[in-house]
Design an enzyme around this catalytic site. Structure first.
Site, short mmCIF file in Angstrom:
data_model
loop_
_atom_site.label_atom_id
_atom_site.label_comp_id
_atom_site.label_asym_id
_atom_site.label_seq_id
_atom_site.Cartn_x
_atom_site.Cartn_y
_atom_site.Cartn_z
CG ASN A 44 -1.98 -1.03 1.25
OD1 ASN A 44 -2.25 -1.64 0.22
ND2 ASN A 44 -2.59 -1.26 2.40
N PRO A 225 -8.63 11.48 12.60
CG PRO A 225 -10.67 11.51 13.71
CD PRO A 225 -9.57 10.59 13.29
CG ASP A 254 -0.82 1.12 4.92
OD1 ASP A 254 -0.04 1.17 5.90
OD2 ASP A 254 -1.62 0.19 4.73
CB THR A 289 -12.96 6.25 -2.10
OG1 THR A 289 -12.69 7.61 -2.38
CG2 THR A 289 -13.74 5.66 -3.25
CB SER A 295 -9.61 4.71 -1.37
OG SER A 295 -8.64 4.38 -0.39
O1 RIB Z 1 -3.04 -1.03 6.65
C1 RIB Z 1 -4.06 -1.65 5.93
C2 RIB Z 1 -3.65 -3.00 5.50
O2 RIB Z 1 -3.47 -3.81 6.64
C3 RIB Z 1 -4.66 -3.76 4.67
O3 RIB Z 1 -4.51 -3.54 3.29
C4 RIB Z 1 -4.45 -5.20 5.07
O4 RIB Z 1 -3.90 -5.97 4.04
C5 RIB Z 1 -3.53 -5.16 6.28
O5 RIB Z 1 -2.27 -5.53 5.96
NA NA Z 2 -10.28 4.13 1.78
#
Ligand code: RIB
Ligand code: NA
Length: 307
Positions: A44, A225, A254, A289, A295
């Protein structure tokens, strides 16, 4: 071509159910939507950095299976370099079962699978690229030993490091703090690592100071937030974020870290507080989203003032 952002970390197939609330132990509830997406904290972060324009590479291990093949294609589609993505037949591609409630909150169980087989030997492949890189990013969804080795290698090559201790473990090797230029975690991770409660900005301030004192260059504590807190030897600053309606906060941290890596790589002179303010804005888009990577915004979707 130089790979400016290198992420050593995880890939997960996200299996997401939307439900009105999170179920209790032993309970079955009806959800209203199911979808499969690309996730894993490492991937991510790497994909978000690439979407902002960073030349990014992922160092990871997926299974020699349908999900692993799909994941590699996802990296290619996202402009992430895959030279250091390996496939193994000894374990399945990592998977995350995610439930998102109507408030946009989530609960996640990960089965790391192939991610756990990424070992310190595997890191040797990235060494020639690492010496030219600007930033290396690690998390804790792969073996802690591999993450620590990657951070040490980056340090030795003069590459800036971002460490995201997620998911947090209560007894983190003290070396992690010393090899982190930026140690970036959320409220619950900070609580687990320090034993201090983090339910207000003041409490976050105390927990952040505690983490900073362990030897990292800077600490960023993300506060949902409430934005984030940036702590450095020179002082600490609360960076609020714009109020938005959250639909799904999965992966917002992420998105923030991927953006931070982008700014550290391409705007190295920018004050860390300003990088954090801009990363807050990128992450704020992602929560509006559904889904994780789906998103995450691209450079073209964001105000020019962020670049
Ligand atoms: O931080 C979000 C992520 O944590 C998700 O995409 C899931 O795969 C977990 O690793
Ligand atoms: Na999202």
């Amino acid at each position: 071509m130089t790979l400016d952002v290198i992420v050593v970390g995880s890939c997960m197939t996200d299996l997401v159910s939307q439900a009105p609330r999170l179920p209790k132990a032993g309970e079955t509830i009806h959800g209203h939507k199911f979808f499969i997406g690309f996730g894993g904290k490492g991937a991510n972060q790497c994909v978000q950095a690439a979407r902002l324009g960073a030349e990014s590479a992922m160092v990871c291990k997926v299974g020699k299976d349908f999900f692993g093949d799909n994941y590699i294609q996802n990296f290619k589609d996202s402009g992430v370099h895959t030279d250091f993505v390996q496939q193994t037949s000894d374990a399945a591609t990592g998977a995350a079962s995610i439930i998102v409630n109507d408030a946009g909150e989530n609960a996640i169980v990960i089965v790391a699978g192939a991610n756990m087989l990424l070992n310190t030997e595997d890191l040797k492949h990235m060494q020639p690229s690492l010496i030219c890189a600007k930033v290396l990013v690690c998390q804790l969804e792969i073996s802690a030993q591999t993450s620590l080795k990657a951070l040490c290698m980056a340090r030795e090559s003069g590459v800036k490091t971002i460490f995201n201790p997620a998911p947090a473990i209560p007894f983190l090797d003290a070396e992690f703090y010393k090899v982190s230029d930026v140690f970036c975690c959320n409220e619950s991770e900070a609580e687990l690592l320090t034993g201090c409660p983090v339910s207000s900005v003041d409490e976050a301030q105390r927990a952040g100071q505690n983490l900073l004192a362990r030897g990292c260059g800077a600490v960023i504590l993300t506060l949902g937030p409430q934005g984030c807190l940036v702590l450095q030897a020179e002082g600490s600053k609360h960076i609020p974020t714009e109020a938005v309606t959250a639909v799904d906060t999965t992966g917002a941290g992420d998105s923030f870290i991927g953006a931070l890596a982008f700014y550290m790589a391409y705007f190295p002179k920018m004050p860390l507080e300003e990088m954090a303010r801009r990363a807050n804005q990128v992450a704020a888009v992602s929560v509006q989203t559904m889904g994780t990577q789906t998103s995450f915004p691209f450079k073209k979707d964001l105000p020019a003032a962020l670049f």
